[in-house]
Design a protein around this motif. Sequence first.
Motif, PDB file in Angstrom:
ATOM      1  N   ALA A 155       2.589   9.838   8.933  1.00 20.03           N
ATOM      2  CA  ALA A 155       1.396   9.527   8.150  1.00 20.03           C
ATOM      3  C   ALA A 155       1.637   9.817   6.669  1.00 20.03           C
ATOM      4  O   ALA A 155       1.269   9.018   5.800  1.00 20.03           O
ATOM      5  CB  ALA A 155       0.206  10.333   8.668  1.00 20.03           C
ATOM      6  N   ALA A 156       2.283  10.953   6.384  1.00 17.22           N
ATOM      7  CA  ALA A 156       2.559  11.309   4.991  1.00 17.22           C
ATOM      8  C   ALA A 156       3.513  10.315   4.346  1.00 17.22           C
ATOM      9  O   ALA A 156       3.325   9.901   3.193  1.00 17.22           O
ATOM     10  CB  ALA A 156       3.144  12.725   4.926  1.00 17.22           C
ATOM     11  N   LEU A 157       4.542   9.896   5.100  1.00 18.53           N
ATOM     12  CA  LEU A 157       5.517   8.960   4.548  1.00 18.53           C
ATOM     13  C   LEU A 157       4.896   7.584   4.326  1.00 18.53           C
ATOM     14  O   LEU A 157       5.061   6.977   3.270  1.00 18.53           O
ATOM     15  CB  LEU A 157       6.715   8.837   5.499  1.00 18.53           C
ATOM     16  CG  LEU A 157       7.839   7.907   5.050  1.00 18.53           C
ATOM     17  CD1 LEU A 157       8.477   8.408   3.767  1.00 18.53           C
ATOM     18  CD2 LEU A 157       8.890   7.771   6.145  1.00 18.53           C
ATOM     19  N   GLY A 158       4.176   7.094   5.325  1.00 17.67           N
ATOM     20  CA  GLY A 158       3.602   5.759   5.215  1.00 17.67           C
ATOM     21  C   GLY A 158       2.510   5.656   4.168  1.00 17.67           C
ATOM     22  O   GLY A 158       2.561   4.801   3.277  1.00 17.67           O
ATOM     23  N   TYR A 159       1.537   6.554   4.252  1.00 17.01           N
ATOM     24  CA  TYR A 159       0.401   6.480   3.335  1.00 17.01           C
ATOM     25  C   TYR A 159       0.696   7.121   1.984  1.00 17.01           C
ATOM     26  O   TYR A 159       0.015   6.837   0.995  1.00 17.01           O
ATOM     27  CB  TYR A 159      -0.826   7.139   3.966  1.00 17.01           C
ATOM     28  CG  TYR A 159      -1.325   6.412   5.190  1.00 17.01           C
ATOM     29  CD1 TYR A 159      -1.932   5.164   5.081  1.00 17.01           C
ATOM     30  CD2 TYR A 159      -1.174   6.957   6.460  1.00 17.01           C
ATOM     31  CE1 TYR A 159      -2.375   4.484   6.205  1.00 17.01           C
ATOM     32  CE2 TYR A 159      -1.615   6.284   7.597  1.00 17.01           C
ATOM     33  CZ  TYR A 159      -2.215   5.046   7.455  1.00 17.01           C
ATOM     34  OH  TYR A 159      -2.644   4.367   8.563  1.00 17.01           O
ATOM     35  N   LEU A 166       9.622   2.483   6.887  1.00 18.51           N
ATOM     36  CA  LEU A 166       8.247   2.902   6.619  1.00 18.51           C
ATOM     37  C   LEU A 166       7.997   3.053   5.122  1.00 18.51           C
ATOM     38  O   LEU A 166       6.925   2.693   4.618  1.00 18.51           O
ATOM     39  CB  LEU A 166       7.955   4.230   7.319  1.00 18.51           C
ATOM     40  CG  LEU A 166       7.411   4.182   8.749  1.00 18.51           C
ATOM     41  CD1 LEU A 166       7.095   5.592   9.218  1.00 18.51           C
ATOM     42  CD2 LEU A 166       6.181   3.303   8.848  1.00 18.51           C
ATOM     43  N   LEU A 167       9.000   3.591   4.410  1.00 18.53           N
ATOM     44  CA  LEU A 167       8.866   3.773   2.970  1.00 18.53           C
ATOM     45  C   LEU A 167       8.674   2.427   2.270  1.00 18.53           C
ATOM     46  O   LEU A 167       7.779   2.261   1.432  1.00 18.53           O
ATOM     47  CB  LEU A 167      10.101   4.484   2.406  1.00 18.53           C
ATOM     48  CG  LEU A 167      10.161   4.645   0.883  1.00 18.53           C
ATOM     49  CD1 LEU A 167       9.002   5.501   0.398  1.00 18.53           C
ATOM     50  CD2 LEU A 167      11.488   5.266   0.475  1.00 18.53           C
ATOM     51  N   ARG A 168       9.501   1.463   2.632  1.00 20.45           N
ATOM     52  CA  ARG A 168       9.403   0.138   2.011  1.00 20.45           C
ATOM     53  C   ARG A 168       8.070  -0.528   2.354  1.00 20.45           C
ATOM     54  O   ARG A 168       7.447  -1.156   1.502  1.00 20.45           O
ATOM     55  CB  ARG A 168      10.574  -0.737   2.462  1.00 20.45           C
ATOM     56  CG  ARG A 168      11.901  -0.337   1.811  1.00 20.45           C
ATOM     57  CD  ARG A 168      13.065  -1.159   2.337  1.00 20.45           C
ATOM     58  NE  ARG A 168      14.295  -0.846   1.624  1.00 20.45           N
ATOM     59  CZ  ARG A 168      14.728  -1.489   0.554  1.00 20.45           C
ATOM     60  NH1 ARG A 168      14.033  -2.514   0.076  1.00 20.45           N
ATOM     61  NH2 ARG A 168      15.852  -1.140  -0.041  1.00 20.45           N
ATOM     62  N   GLN A 169       7.620  -0.389   3.593  1.00 21.14           N
ATOM     63  CA  GLN A 169       6.328  -0.967   3.965  1.00 21.14           C
ATOM     64  C   GLN A 169       5.188  -0.246   3.257  1.00 21.14           C
ATOM     65  O   GLN A 169       4.197  -0.863   2.878  1.00 21.14           O
ATOM     66  CB  GLN A 169       6.138  -0.880   5.480  1.00 21.14           C
ATOM     67  CG  GLN A 169       6.995  -1.845   6.279  1.00 21.14           C
ATOM     68  CD  GLN A 169       6.697  -3.287   5.962  1.00 21.14           C
ATOM     69  OE1 GLN A 169       7.579  -4.056   5.615  1.00 21.14           O
ATOM     70  NE2 GLN A 169       5.435  -3.666   6.066  1.00 21.14           N
ATOM     71  N   GLY A 170       5.351   1.074   3.080  1.00 18.72           N
ATOM     72  CA  GLY A 170       4.333   1.839   2.371  1.00 18.72           C
ATOM     73  C   GLY A 170       4.227   1.420   0.922  1.00 18.72           C
ATOM     74  O   GLY A 170       3.130   1.366   0.348  1.00 18.72           O
ATOM     75  N   LEU A 171       5.360   1.116   0.304  1.00 15.09           N
ATOM     76  CA  LEU A 171       5.346   0.643  -1.080  1.00 15.09           C
ATOM     77  C   LEU A 171       4.665  -0.714  -1.172  1.00 15.09           C
ATOM     78  O   LEU A 171       4.005  -1.037  -2.164  1.00 15.09           O
ATOM     79  CB  LEU A 171       6.776   0.551  -1.621  1.00 15.09           C
ATOM     80  CG  LEU A 171       7.478   1.894  -1.867  1.00 15.09           C
ATOM     81  CD1 LEU A 171       8.945   1.679  -2.190  1.00 15.09           C
ATOM     82  CD2 LEU A 171       6.793   2.652  -3.005  1.00 15.09           C
TER      83      LEU A 171
END
Length: 202
Positions: free
Chosen positions: A162-166, A27-32
């Motif tokens: 939500a916090a991690l992704g966005y 999720l972190l990598r996709q969020g970046l």
Amino acid sequence: MELGTALQGFGMMLSLIVAIGAQNTFLLRQGLARRRMTPLVLICWLSDLILVLIGVSGVGAVIENVPVAMIVIKICGAVVLLGYAAMAIRRAARGESLDVDAATDRRTTVSVIGTCLAITWLNPHVYLDTVLMIGGVANSHGDPGRWWFAAGTLIGSLVWFAALGYGARMLRPLLRTPRAWRILDSAIAVIMIITAIKLLAG
């Protein structure tokens, strides 16, 4: 009383999912990369919803009373966790990193969603956390307390994903160098190894 029980569930869920793991890293990598966050966050949360409800409905208690099933689940979970640790160690050794300023994802939406589903549902550890652990603690509260506890865990799950992704874009300044990614991947490896050891020893 109900609110207090829900807050206990909220806190327990956060204590279980905040630790860096394969799902959180994905999720972190996709969020970046700032792509496809809404469907990925929903997949992660809906998966928790299904698994928590299975556990709270009493299935977790049934599985927990089958010693062979518990042993198999723990061994499989430890193997998966050690596999994630090995991949993180390899990334750290190679100095693999994500260019946060040019982060993109060329994969199709179907491929990304498939990866998210696999990381979520093929990790035995998630069943131990949600079905067995959360289910067991929730059922200790009886009715209707267990459902308040479950509601608290699901709110915690939604808030975290939500916090991690966005919120990943806020971490971009901290993850601009290969050294930062080495530290992150090293931390991931250590956490996964410790979790695997605790899983086998438990």
